[in-house]
Design a protein around this motif. Structure first.
Motif, PDB file in Angstrom:
ATOM      1  N   UNK A 252      -2.879   7.919   7.906  1.00  0.00           N
ATOM      2  CA  UNK A 252      -2.460   7.649   6.538  1.00  0.00           C
ATOM      3  C   UNK A 252      -3.376   6.647   5.872  1.00  0.00           C
ATOM      4  N   UNK A 253      -3.119   6.406   4.590  1.00  0.00           N
ATOM      5  CA  UNK A 253      -3.907   5.410   3.864  1.00  0.00           C
ATOM      6  C   UNK A 253      -3.491   4.007   4.264  1.00  0.00           C
ATOM      7  N   UNK A 254      -2.175   3.815   4.481  1.00  0.00           N
ATOM      8  CA  UNK A 254      -1.660   2.517   4.918  1.00  0.00           C
ATOM      9  C   UNK A 254      -0.573   2.727   5.965  1.00  0.00           C
ATOM     10  N   UNK A 255      -0.490   1.820   6.903  1.00  0.00           N
ATOM     11  CA  UNK A 255       0.587   1.806   7.891  1.00  0.00           C
ATOM     12  C   UNK A 255       1.125   0.384   7.943  1.00  0.00           C
ATOM     13  N   UNK A 256       2.405   0.240   7.625  1.00  0.00           N
ATOM     14  CA  UNK A 256       3.064  -1.073   7.656  1.00  0.00           C
ATOM     15  C   UNK A 256       4.072  -1.096   8.798  1.00  0.00           C
ATOM     16  N   UNK A 257       3.975  -2.088   9.668  1.00  0.00           N
ATOM     17  CA  UNK A 257       4.874  -2.229  10.806  1.00  0.00           C
ATOM     18  C   UNK A 257       5.531  -3.596  10.741  1.00  0.00           C
ATOM     19  N   UNK A 258       6.860  -3.618  10.821  1.00  0.00           N
ATOM     20  CA  UNK A 258       7.575  -4.898  10.821  1.00  0.00           C
ATOM     21  C   UNK A 258       8.652  -4.883  11.899  1.00  0.00           C
ATOM     22  N   UNK A 259       9.117  -6.076  12.251  1.00  0.00           N
ATOM     23  CA  UNK A 259      10.118  -6.235  13.293  1.00  0.00           C
ATOM     24  C   UNK A 259      11.215  -7.160  12.807  1.00  0.00           C
ATOM     25  N   UNK A 260      12.487  -6.788  13.064  1.00  0.00           N
ATOM     26  CA  UNK A 260      13.594  -7.645  12.637  1.00  0.00           C
ATOM     27  C   UNK A 260      13.930  -8.657  13.734  1.00  0.00           C
ATOM     28  N   UNK A 261      14.918  -9.501  13.467  1.00  0.00           N
ATOM     29  CA  UNK A 261      15.263 -10.568  14.403  1.00  0.00           C
ATOM     30  C   UNK A 261      15.837 -10.036  15.707  1.00  0.00           C
ATOM     31  N   UNK A 262      16.368  -8.812  15.685  1.00  0.00           N
ATOM     32  CA  UNK A 262      16.922  -8.207  16.898  1.00  0.00           C
ATOM     33  C   UNK A 262      15.859  -7.463  17.716  1.00  0.00           C
ATOM     34  N   UNK A 263      14.634  -7.429  17.199  1.00  0.00           N
ATOM     35  CA  UNK A 263      13.556  -6.784  17.934  1.00  0.00           C
ATOM     36  C   UNK A 263      13.323  -5.332  17.585  1.00  0.00           C
ATOM     37  N   UNK A 264      14.094  -4.785  16.629  1.00  0.00           N
ATOM     38  CA  UNK A 264      13.879  -3.400  16.214  1.00  0.00           C
ATOM     39  C   UNK A 264      12.637  -3.306  15.338  1.00  0.00           C
ATOM     40  N   UNK A 265      11.884  -2.221  15.510  1.00  0.00           N
ATOM     41  CA  UNK A 265      10.667  -2.010  14.737  1.00  0.00           C
ATOM     42  C   UNK A 265      10.889  -0.956  13.650  1.00  0.00           C
ATOM     43  N   UNK A 266      10.192  -1.147  12.544  1.00  0.00           N
ATOM     44  CA  UNK A 266      10.253  -0.223  11.407  1.00  0.00           C
ATOM     45  C   UNK A 266       8.821   0.019  10.941  1.00  0.00           C
ATOM     46  N   UNK A 267       8.543   1.244  10.548  1.00  0.00           N
ATOM     47  CA  UNK A 267       7.197   1.570  10.102  1.00  0.00           C
ATOM     48  C   UNK A 267       7.212   2.457   8.881  1.00  0.00           C
ATOM     49  N   UNK A 268       6.247   2.251   8.012  1.00  0.00           N
ATOM     50  CA  UNK A 268       6.080   3.077   6.809  1.00  0.00           C
ATOM     51  C   UNK A 268       4.619   3.493   6.723  1.00  0.00           C
ATOM     52  N   UNK A 269       4.396   4.806   6.668  1.00  0.00           N
ATOM     53  CA  UNK A 269       3.043   5.356   6.544  1.00  0.00           C
ATOM     54  C   UNK A 269       2.941   6.005   5.167  1.00  0.00           C
ATOM     55  N   UNK A 270       1.911   5.645   4.410  1.00  0.00           N
ATOM     56  CA  UNK A 270       1.703   6.223   3.085  1.00  0.00           C
ATOM     57  C   UNK A 270       0.387   6.974   3.050  1.00  0.00           C
ATOM     58  N   UNK A 271       0.392   8.079   2.297  1.00  0.00           N
ATOM     59  CA  UNK A 271      -0.772   8.970   2.266  1.00  0.00           C
ATOM     60  C   UNK A 271      -1.807   8.490   1.265  1.00  0.00           C
ATOM     61  N   UNK A 272      -3.036   8.966   1.474  1.00  0.00           N
ATOM     62  CA  UNK A 272      -4.082   8.775   0.485  1.00  0.00           C
ATOM     63  C   UNK A 272      -3.808   9.678  -0.708  1.00  0.00           C
ATOM     64  N   UNK A 273      -4.292   9.331  -1.901  1.00  0.00           N
ATOM     65  CA  UNK A 273      -4.086  10.192  -3.074  1.00  0.00           C
ATOM     66  C   UNK A 273      -4.593  11.604  -2.815  1.00  0.00           C
ATOM     67  N   UNK A 274      -3.742  12.589  -3.115  1.00  0.00           N
ATOM     68  CA  UNK A 274      -4.122  13.984  -2.925  1.00  0.00           C
ATOM     69  C   UNK A 274      -3.986  14.480  -1.503  1.00  0.00           C
ATOM     70  N   UNK A 275      -3.517  13.628  -0.588  1.00  0.00           N
ATOM     71  CA  UNK A 275      -3.338  14.026   0.809  1.00  0.00           C
ATOM     72  C   UNK A 275      -1.918  13.717   1.257  1.00  0.00           C
ATOM     73  N   UNK A 276      -1.601  14.054   2.517  1.00  0.00           N
ATOM     74  CA  UNK A 276      -0.300  13.772   3.091  1.00  0.00           C
ATOM     75  C   UNK A 276      -0.465  12.910   4.331  1.00  0.00           C
ATOM     76  N   UNK A 277       0.486  12.002   4.546  1.00  0.00           N
ATOM     77  CA  UNK A 277       0.508  11.230   5.785  1.00  0.00           C
ATOM     78  C   UNK A 277       0.897  12.161   6.929  1.00  0.00           C
ATOM     79  N   UNK A 278       0.432  11.859   8.132  1.00  0.00           N
ATOM     80  CA  UNK A 278       0.572  12.783   9.266  1.00  0.00           C
ATOM     81  C   UNK A 278       1.179  12.076  10.465  1.00  0.00           C
ATOM     82  N   UNK A 279       2.047  12.800  11.192  1.00  0.00           N
ATOM     83  CA  UNK A 279       2.713  12.266  12.380  1.00  0.00           C
ATOM     84  C   UNK A 279       2.801  13.372  13.426  1.00  0.00           C
ATOM     85  N   UNK A 280       2.465  13.047  14.680  1.00  0.00           N
ATOM     86  CA  UNK A 280       2.585  14.027  15.763  1.00  0.00           C
ATOM     87  C   UNK A 280       3.017  13.320  17.033  1.00  0.00           C
ATOM     88  N   UNK A 281       3.882  14.012  17.818  1.00  0.00           N
ATOM     89  CA  UNK A 281       4.323  13.448  19.088  1.00  0.00           C
ATOM     90  C   UNK A 281       4.884  14.545  19.984  1.00  0.00           C
TER      91      UNK A 281
END
Length: 210
Positions: A65-94
């Motif tokens: 992606x164009x940007x990947x933001x990763x944060x963690x809360x006080x309980x240790x849970x992780x959250x992530x947001x991936x945003x695409x570049x203009x004219x493209x799509x963010x991608x995820x595979x697993x």
């Protein structure tokens, strides 16, 4: 010139848990590798922001992606947001756990919630499930949510162009979703293979010839 970071910060990045989509359990113990043009780390908010052609890998996980933001809360849970570049799509595979299946998806934004264990594909959302190299299922919608705990997909139609939340970009028809589902065969119901039986002479025919 690459900025230098204290060793504890690098260890923190490598220890982040996997973004699981019924994932390989081994992914949790794999190091996280990130390539990007820049990185901003906010220690007080426990937030890492990678920008510029971001490529993130962790075990079987691949994120782009164009940007990947990763944060963690006080309980240790992780959250992530991936945003695409203009004219493209963010991608995820697993890869999925215990089966030869892979989940891959795209969207304007990909949102992972570690507490709820869900992955959201937002805007021009696409999700595909492969068995080996064969495409089995395909989904298109305005919003696709995958719940790892229940293994349930939820699809919502794309808003009409001009409506609140609409990107004005092509995707699934307004208010509609699309899905292609391949029936899964049950090996127990498969017909038994045909067996050849050697021909035998009939006693009645042999008697008639005498």
């Amino acid at each position: 010139m690459m900025p230098s970071f204290p060793s504890w910060f690098l260890t923190c990045l490598l220890a982040l848990p996997a973004w699981t989509v019924h994932a390989e359990k081994a992914d949790r113990d794999k190091p996280m590798n990130v390539e990007a043009d820049a990185l901003r780390y906010d220690d007080a908010r426990k937030l890492s922001l990678f920008t510029g052609q971001v490529v993130l890998t962790k075990g079987t996980i691949l994120i782009r992606g164009a940007t990947v933001e990763i944060r963690q809360d006080d309980q240790g849970y992780q959250y992530g947001v991936v945003k695409a570049e203009p004219g493209k799509l963010a991608y995820f595979r697993q890869k999925r756990e215990g089966v030869d299946e892979t989940i891959e998806g795209e969207g304007d934004t990909i949102d992972y919630d570690g507490r709820l264990d869900t992955v959201k594909f937002i805007g021009q959302a696409q999700l595909r499930r492969y068995q080996g190299a064969k495409l089995n299922d395909e989904f298109n919608a305005g919003l696709i949510v995958y719940n790892n705990l229940t293994d349930v997909f939820t699809l919502d139609g794309a808003p009409a162009v001009g409506a609140p939340g609409s990107t004005g970009q092509p995707g699934a028809p307004a208010g509609r979703v699309r899905a292609m589902l391949t029936p899964k065969s049950d090996p127990a119901l498969a017909p038994a293979p045909a067996t050849s039986t050697p021909l035998r002479s009939s006693p009645e025919l042999n008697d008639a010839k005498r």
